[in-house]
Design an enzyme around this catalytic site. Structure first.
Site, PDB file in Angstrom:
ATOM      1  N   TYR A  39       1.863  17.060  33.894  1.00  0.00           N
ATOM      2  CA  TYR A  39       2.452  18.251  33.286  1.00  0.00           C
ATOM      3  C   TYR A  39       2.926  19.184  34.397  1.00  0.00           C
ATOM      4  CZ  TYR A  39       3.258  21.651  29.592  1.00  0.00           C
ATOM      5  OH  TYR A  39       3.862  22.521  28.721  1.00  0.00           O
ATOM      6  N   LYS A  94       3.682  -0.353   9.370  1.00  0.00           N
ATOM      7  CA  LYS A  94       4.843  -0.919  10.064  1.00  0.00           C
ATOM      8  C   LYS A  94       4.703  -0.722  11.574  1.00  0.00           C
ATOM      9  CE  LYS A  94       8.967  -2.718   9.005  1.00  0.00           C
ATOM     10  NZ  LYS A  94       9.343  -3.540   7.851  1.00  0.00           N
ATOM     11  N   GLU A 136      13.066   2.773   6.531  1.00  0.00           N
ATOM     12  CA  GLU A 136      12.105   2.044   5.715  1.00  0.00           C
ATOM     13  C   GLU A 136      11.950   2.702   4.350  1.00  0.00           C
ATOM     14  OE1 GLU A 136       9.467  -1.289   5.692  1.00  0.00           O
ATOM     15  OE2 GLU A 136      10.812  -0.582   7.265  1.00  0.00           O
ATOM     16  N   ASP A 137      11.890   1.869   3.323  1.00  0.00           N
ATOM     17  CA  ASP A 137      11.514   2.312   1.975  1.00  0.00           C
ATOM     18  C   ASP A 137      12.364   3.480   1.483  1.00  0.00           C
ATOM     19  OD1 ASP A 137       9.666   0.334   2.115  1.00  0.00           O
ATOM     20  OD2 ASP A 137       7.908   1.623   2.215  1.00  0.00           O
ATOM     21  N   ASP A 162      14.289  -3.246   5.135  1.00  0.00           N
ATOM     22  CA  ASP A 162      14.253  -3.718   3.745  1.00  0.00           C
ATOM     23  C   ASP A 162      15.510  -4.521   3.414  1.00  0.00           C
ATOM     24  OD1 ASP A 162      11.855  -2.374   3.339  1.00  0.00           O
ATOM     25  OD2 ASP A 162      12.877  -0.516   2.863  1.00  0.00           O
ATOM     26  N   ALA A 195      19.594  -6.793  -7.423  1.00  0.00           N
ATOM     27  CA  ALA A 195      20.824  -6.225  -6.871  1.00  0.00           C
ATOM     28  C   ALA A 195      20.522  -4.957  -6.077  1.00  0.00           C
ATOM     29  CB  ALA A 195      21.811  -5.921  -8.005  1.00  0.00           C
ATOM     30  N   ALA A 197      18.759  -3.230  -2.300  1.00  0.00           N
ATOM     31  CA  ALA A 197      19.148  -3.239  -0.888  1.00  0.00           C
ATOM     32  C   ALA A 197      18.996  -4.618  -0.267  1.00  0.00           C
ATOM     33  CB  ALA A 197      18.308  -2.222  -0.125  1.00  0.00           C
ATOM     34  N   ALA A 198      17.850  -5.268  -0.481  1.00  0.00           N
ATOM     35  CA  ALA A 198      17.611  -6.576   0.123  1.00  0.00           C
ATOM     36  C   ALA A 198      18.578  -7.612  -0.418  1.00  0.00           C
ATOM     37  CB  ALA A 198      16.164  -7.006  -0.122  1.00  0.00           C
ATOM     38  N   ASN A 318       8.995 -10.687   6.681  1.00  0.00           N
ATOM     39  CA  ASN A 318       9.824  -9.872   7.566  1.00  0.00           C
ATOM     40  C   ASN A 318       9.253  -9.707   8.966  1.00  0.00           C
ATOM     41  OD1 ASN A 318      11.443  -9.551   5.314  1.00  0.00           O
ATOM     42  ND2 ASN A 318      11.756  -7.363   5.641  1.00  0.00           N
TER      43      ASN A 318
END
Length: 758
Positions: A39, A94, A136-137, A162, A195, A197-198, A318
């Protein structure tokens, strides 16, 4: 998959430090001078250099290995729009996966903003901190707008896992499945169930790889996306079909590929039967796929099936993608993750599945051999080659497409760096447990009436690691189970005082008597010993009523090992036992022996312990690099004591086992620092390798060392692993934690798997 209880899940996230990740200093910080460098005033110097040249931020800060996992909590797992705070545990999870699989550091950031434009502004504002952004999500269709805008405006990798993670992994599986059934990607008819995102990202990538978009039919919850639909957003309109079909059932007739990214149970056997010859079915709804593996394979013997589950072949997971994709992108400081990099990851995964599978991978899944075929079209998540294969492919694609700002010049050195990043310690524990799951064995627990034992038994039962048998007072055990709300179902309990029949007791007594009658034991004494839980458990293993025995949690080591030696005995080929601890460290696993049995070993005992330990280390698919320790280096001490005994042991090992990588006597710092040792003693047989297996000159030094390391939190201890017994008997450290018990059970099961059937 094993059922996860609400209580266990909550306790996992709450216990010790709440959450799953922490920030760990990477520089010295123990002195005032260290703090002055970290520092003020020392920190001003890198600040000045970064102001002069902004790219120096990668040189002087953690930015180059730091990814933000960012979410607004609008599409969390299968939970939907539960908000940013409720989505926090997923983002931490994650982060954990990023770290353990690819050594990528993560800050999880939950943003309380649903409006796409404002969310974009927030991410842009904080982006200078990070080397990459993992979205994510975030629900569709907003996720498309958010990702597109951030990719356009930021000069660091932006990736919505995703979408693209599922696309990359499933596309690799698709390429290999098509190779197996001999179909051309340009000709296949594909049905997409879902139908979101994935689904949209998968379809786009499939088209990039050669699928004809006119051969794609996509369905949402209202049916087929066809020209009669007027309720479609722009992203769904991209996949409107001209075919005159309205339902999923109609769409599947004659289809070559089914991709499910929706909800469980939508697909019937009839639908599978209506598909074309050699159909490919990727049913990836979790936890229950659109059609079960059993139903799909029962409907068609020619089907190639994949799911999102680990308990069936071909798991589309994934974790095969995102850690290694970011690893490669960060290492070349890519400005984006483009289509070419995604395709490179896809082809790398597909190619890896077709390569020879190392024994370490097959053993992790308890397979004799794994070969490319209908049940293996995608690599296994525990394959240690993933980080090198995928990260290298992504890095090369980034360079080839001109988005790499820090190109790699030496690929051999880069691959070695990737290998060194991970070691195998974290994966080693996972692989041991996973191997146990493949063929769980009957394990007897001496202390069945202890809460920690019961807690561990609950876990190994749920995870299908072992079939437990508890010794103890049944009434007390049932009360403990009820009071603590444990879920142990119909676990087998044997009360050795009350429920054992006379016939069984005399059978066990006779077995013990035959073994010990010329060792001074009478039949009455043998019969009396069947009321001792250590004798009883060991006799169950000896007579084939169980496969392994776990004891020692509440009693002295010597009192526990004596019955095991009398009942089971020592392997004839070594006529020796020893104890070993596996210490899981940040540098990788280190094996310590002897830590529990031999007090002041002779030279020959040290030789025998070394050979036993080397054999055990190899069982974990690790090449032992063995150092025999003392307080002297290579003959420096000329008197009596441990240096002399160790030196004699090394001479015997070099003469009789020349292929073994072993040397000594040496001090511990020279054992663990190969470069230092090689500089001072270049003749040593370990070269410049750091030792991963340490043989101690006496019990005191070994026992003290592992307990110090364990107590100060430097390493996680797994053990003691009792080596040299004819059958699996393992003695716990007194007052072991639940995690330590679980690890020992897994080792006992793996040990039992290697015992030949009589």
């Amino acid at each position: 998959m094993p059922r996860i209880s609400r209580l266990d899940a909550l306790k996992y996230h709450e216990k010790n430090r709440p959450g799953k990740i922490e920030v760990v200093p990477t520089k010295p910080h123990n002195t005032q001078y260290d703090l002055s460098l970290a520092y003020t005033p020392g920190v001003a110097q890198p600040c000045i250099e970064i102001e002069k040249e902004p790219d120096n931020v990668y040189k002087y800060t953690a930015k180059g290995n730091l990814v933000a996992v960012i979410s607004n909590g609008t599409a969390v797992l299968g939970l939907g729009d539960i908000g940013p705070e409720a989505g926090n545990p997923v983002m931490e999870g994650k982060g954990l996966l990023f770290k353990i699989f690819a050594d990528v550091d993560v800050f999880d950031i939950e943003v309380n903003e649903k409006k796409p434009q404002k969310f974009i502004e927030v991410v842009k504002a904080i982006s200078p901190t990070f080397g990459g952004i993992n979205l994510e999500d975030i629900k569709a269709p907003e996720c498309f707008e958010i990702e597109a805008a951030l990719k356009k405006e930021l000069k660091i990798p932006v990736f919505h896992d995703d979408q693209h993670g599922t696309a990359i992994i499933s596309a690799a599986g698709l390429l290999n499945a098509l190779e197996l059934n001999g179909k051309s990607i340009e000709d296949i008819k594909v049905v997409i169930c879902g139908a979101g995102a994935a689904a949209i990202s998968c379809t786009r990538l499939y088209v990039s790889l050669g699928v004809n978009s006119e051969n794609v039919v996509m369905c949402d919850s209202k049916g087929v996306l066809n020209e009669g639909r007027t309720d479609l957003n722009p992203y769904k309109q991209e996949f409107v079909t001209k075919r005159k079909v309205n339902t999923l059932e109609e769409a599947m007739k004659g289809a070559d590929v089914f991709l499910g990214l929706s909800v469980g149970g939508l697909v019937s056997k009839k639908m599978i039967k209506s598909m074309a010859k050699d159909p490919i079915v990727f049913a990836m709804a979790n936890p229950n796929p659109e059609i079960s593996f059993e139903n799909a394979t029962a409907a068609r013997s020619d089907v190639i099936m994949a799911t999102g589950r680990s308990d069936y072949p071909n798991q589309i997971n994934n974790v095969l993608g995102f850690p290694f994709i970011f690893r490669g992108a960060l290492d070349v400081r890519a400005t984006q993750i483009n289509e070419e990099m995604k395709i490179a990851a896809t082809k790398a995964l597909a190619g890896l599945a077709k390569e020879y599978v190392p024994e370490i991978v097959a053993r992790a899944y308890n397979k004799q051999n794994i070969v490319f075929g209908r049940d293996y079209i995608i690599p296994k998540p525990l394959d240690p080659r993933l980080i090198i294969t995928v990260s290298t492919a992504v890095a090369k694609a980034a360079m080839d497409t001109g988005v790499a700002q820090n190109p790699i010049k030496n690929w051999t050195a880069y691959k070695q760096e990737l290998s060194n990043r991970m070691g195998i310690s974290g994966k080693l524990v996972m692989s041991i447990r996973n191997k146990a799951r493949q063929n769980p064995k009957r394990v007897v627990f001496a202390e069945g009436n202890d809460f920690k034992i019961l807690k561990a038994v609950q876990y190994v039962t749920r995870e299908k690691i072992a079939h437990p048998i508890l010794l103890g007072n049944e009434e007390k055990i049932r009360m403990l189970i009820k009071e603590n709300q444990l879920e142990l179902g119909n676990v087998e309990i044997i009360d050795i005082f009350r429920t054992v029949t006379e016939d069984k007791r005399h059978k066990l007594a006779k077995t013990l008597y035959e073994k010990r009658k010329r060792k001074g034991m009478t039949y009455d004494e043998a019969l009396e010993n069947t009321y001792n839980r250590d004798y009883f458990g060991a006799l169950m293993v000896e007579t084939g009523e169980a496969d392994a025995f776990i004891s020692g949690f509440s009693r002295k080591y010597a009192d526990t090992i004596r019955p095991a030696l009398q009942v089971i005995g020592v392997k004839e080929d070594c006529n020796h036992i020893a104890g070993m601890y596996m210490m899981i460290t940040k540098q990788g696993p280190i094996f310590l022996a002897d830590t529990t049995v031999n007090m002041n070993p002779s030279s020959q005992t040290l030789v025998d312990t070394t050979l036993l330990t080397a054999r055990e280390v190899k069982r974990f698919n690790i090449e032992p690099k063995i150092a025999l320790l003392s307080y002297s280096n290579f003959g420096a001490f000329k008197g009596l004591g441990s240096p002399v005994r160790v030196k004699e042991a090394v001479q015997i090992l070099h003469e009789k086992h020349p292929d073994l990588m072993v040397d000594g006597e040496m001090q511990a710092n020279y054992a663990l620092n190969g470069k230092l040792r090689y500089k001072r003693y270049p003749f040593n047989k370990l070269g410049d390798h750091d030792a991963n297996t340490l043989i101690f000159p006496n019990l005191s030094s070994g026992n003290i060392t592992y307990k110090v390391l364990q107590s100060i939190g430097t390493a996680e201890a797994i053990g003691p692993i009792l080596m040299g017994m004819k059958k699996p008997i393992h003695i716990l450290q007194r007052d072991s934690s639940v995690r330590e018990i679980i690890n020992m059970v897994a080792i006992a099961v793996v040990d039992a798997q290697s015992v030949p059937e009589e």
